[in-house]
Design a protein around this motif. Structure first.
Motif, PDB file in Angstrom:
ATOM      1  N   LEU A   5       0.824  -1.207   0.000  1.00  0.00           N
ATOM      2  CA  LEU A   5       0.000   0.000   0.000  1.00  0.00           C
ATOM      3  C   LEU A   5       0.861   1.261   0.000  1.00  0.00           C
ATOM      4  N   ARG A   6       1.965   1.233   0.717  1.00  0.00           N
ATOM      5  CA  ARG A   6       2.868   2.385   0.715  1.00  0.00           C
ATOM      6  C   ARG A   6       3.420   2.632  -0.688  1.00  0.00           C
TER       7      ARG A   6
ATOM      8  N   GLY B 130       2.511   5.811  -2.924  1.00  0.00           N
ATOM      9  CA  GLY B 130       3.639   6.724  -3.029  1.00  0.00           C
ATOM     10  C   GLY B 130       3.993   7.367  -1.705  1.00  0.00           C
ATOM     11  N   VAL B 131       3.865   6.601  -0.615  1.00  0.00           N
ATOM     12  CA  VAL B 131       4.120   7.099   0.736  1.00  0.00           C
ATOM     13  C   VAL B 131       5.421   6.493   1.252  1.00  0.00           C
ATOM     14  N   SER B 132       6.252   7.288   1.876  1.00  0.00           N
ATOM     15  CA  SER B 132       7.546   6.813   2.363  1.00  0.00           C
ATOM     16  C   SER B 132       7.381   5.917   3.586  1.00  0.00           C
TER      17      SER B 132
ATOM     18  N   LEU C  58      -3.439   4.389   4.631  1.00  0.00           N
ATOM     19  CA  LEU C  58      -2.643   4.001   3.468  1.00  0.00           C
ATOM     20  C   LEU C  58      -3.543   3.559   2.319  1.00  0.00           C
ATOM     21  N   ARG C  59      -4.581   2.799   2.647  1.00  0.00           N
ATOM     22  CA  ARG C  59      -5.483   2.361   1.583  1.00  0.00           C
ATOM     23  C   ARG C  59      -6.216   3.559   0.984  1.00  0.00           C
ATOM     24  N   GLU C  60      -6.618   4.501   1.832  1.00  0.00           N
ATOM     25  CA  GLU C  60      -7.289   5.697   1.322  1.00  0.00           C
ATOM     26  C   GLU C  60      -6.379   6.455   0.358  1.00  0.00           C
TER      27      GLU C  60
ATOM     28  N   GLN D 112       8.822   6.252   6.315  1.00  0.00           N
ATOM     29  CA  GLN D 112       8.912   7.021   7.549  1.00  0.00           C
ATOM     30  C   GLN D 112       7.571   7.624   7.974  1.00  0.00           C
ATOM     31  N   SER D 113       6.606   7.675   7.067  1.00  0.00           N
ATOM     32  CA  SER D 113       5.322   8.287   7.402  1.00  0.00           C
ATOM     33  C   SER D 113       4.546   7.398   8.368  1.00  0.00           C
ATOM     34  N   ASP D 114       3.907   8.020   9.343  1.00  0.00           N
ATOM     35  CA  ASP D 114       3.184   7.293  10.389  1.00  0.00           C
ATOM     36  C   ASP D 114       1.697   7.268  10.048  1.00  0.00           C
ATOM     37  N   LEU D 115       1.321   6.366   9.119  1.00  0.00           N
ATOM     38  CA  LEU D 115      -0.068   6.252   8.680  1.00  0.00           C
ATOM     39  C   LEU D 115      -0.596   4.859   8.994  1.00  0.00           C
ATOM     40  N   SER D 116      -1.874   4.789   9.349  1.00  0.00           N
ATOM     41  CA  SER D 116      -2.505   3.498   9.603  1.00  0.00           C
ATOM     42  C   SER D 116      -2.777   2.790   8.275  1.00  0.00           C
ATOM     43  N   MET D 117      -3.154   1.516   8.352  1.00  0.00           N
ATOM     44  CA  MET D 117      -3.479   0.768   7.140  1.00  0.00           C
ATOM     45  C   MET D 117      -4.678   1.380   6.428  1.00  0.00           C
TER      46      MET D 117
END
Length: 211
Positions: free
Chosen positions: A57-58, A62-64, A74-76, A66-71
């Protein structure tokens, strides 16, 4: 040859339906979607190099790292760049797969995703914008791909042999899904038309069998 799962007399011929014991995976077809799965025992779907759903998903979003995102986040983010559906596996005395989940929580769970990028959708349909209607159409295509793969996993792949007077005259294999829907209908269409003399012989044989 293994036993036929279905047999019928049709226009002076015999149609026999068999399980295809060496079928081609539907994932080898020209699919619109990509099927990404993770399972500790089975190799499912298309090949990939993502260690986990989060890594996938990252990458798609296109998310690094290091980014603190939930699953869910990330799907959004990923859905801004792709049409993506969850894929679930049921593993009990055989395998089954769908995009809506199963009622048994012990033998089933999400195993991956089927997806296609918006760029690929625009290219496939020759449009500049993916509308809501086109998104829904694409989702239906992705679901249909999973239906075919589910049939393959469950062994619902068939072939037919057509015989006349005990001799094979035609055969075809690789029909995915319930054999009544495609395999049998195609076999009936493939039965050669009988010559007039053969028709008379067939009628005479039936008359002798039923005086």
């Amino acid at each position: 040859m293994h036993d036929a799962v279905f047999e019928e007399a049709y226009h002076g011929h015999t149609i026999k339906i068999y399980h295809d014991l060496d079928p081609e995976s539907p994932r080898q077809w020209s699919n619109l979607g990509t099927l990404i799965c993770w399972h500790r025992r089975y190799r499912l779907g298309d090949g990939h190099q993502f260690d986990s759903p989060e890594v996938f998903l990252r990458d798609l979003a296109g998310v690094s790292d290091q980014s603190d995102l939930s699953m869910d986040q990330l799907r959004e983010r990923a859905e801004r760049k792709a049409i993506i559906l969850p894929v679930y596996l049921y593993d009990h005395s055989g395998l089954a797969m769908n995009t809506i989940g199963f009622h048994c929580p012990w033998d089933s769970g999400q195993v991956g995703y089927v997806y296609v990028t918006l760029e690929a959708v625009r290219e496939e349909f020759g449009v500049k914008r993916v509308t809501k209607a086109l998104r829904e159409k694409t989702e239906d295509i992705l679901r249909a791909e999973i239906v075919s793969y589910d049939a393959y996993l469950a062994g619902r792949v068939y072939g037919y042999i057509i015989e006349h007077d005990g001799e094979e005259v035609d055969a075809c294999w690789g029909f995915v899904g319930d054999y009544e829907l495609d395999c049998l209908l195609e076999a009936r269409r493939a039965v050669p038309a009988l010559l007039p003399s053969q028709t008379r012989e067939s009628a005479a044989a039936q008359a002798r069998a039923h005086p």
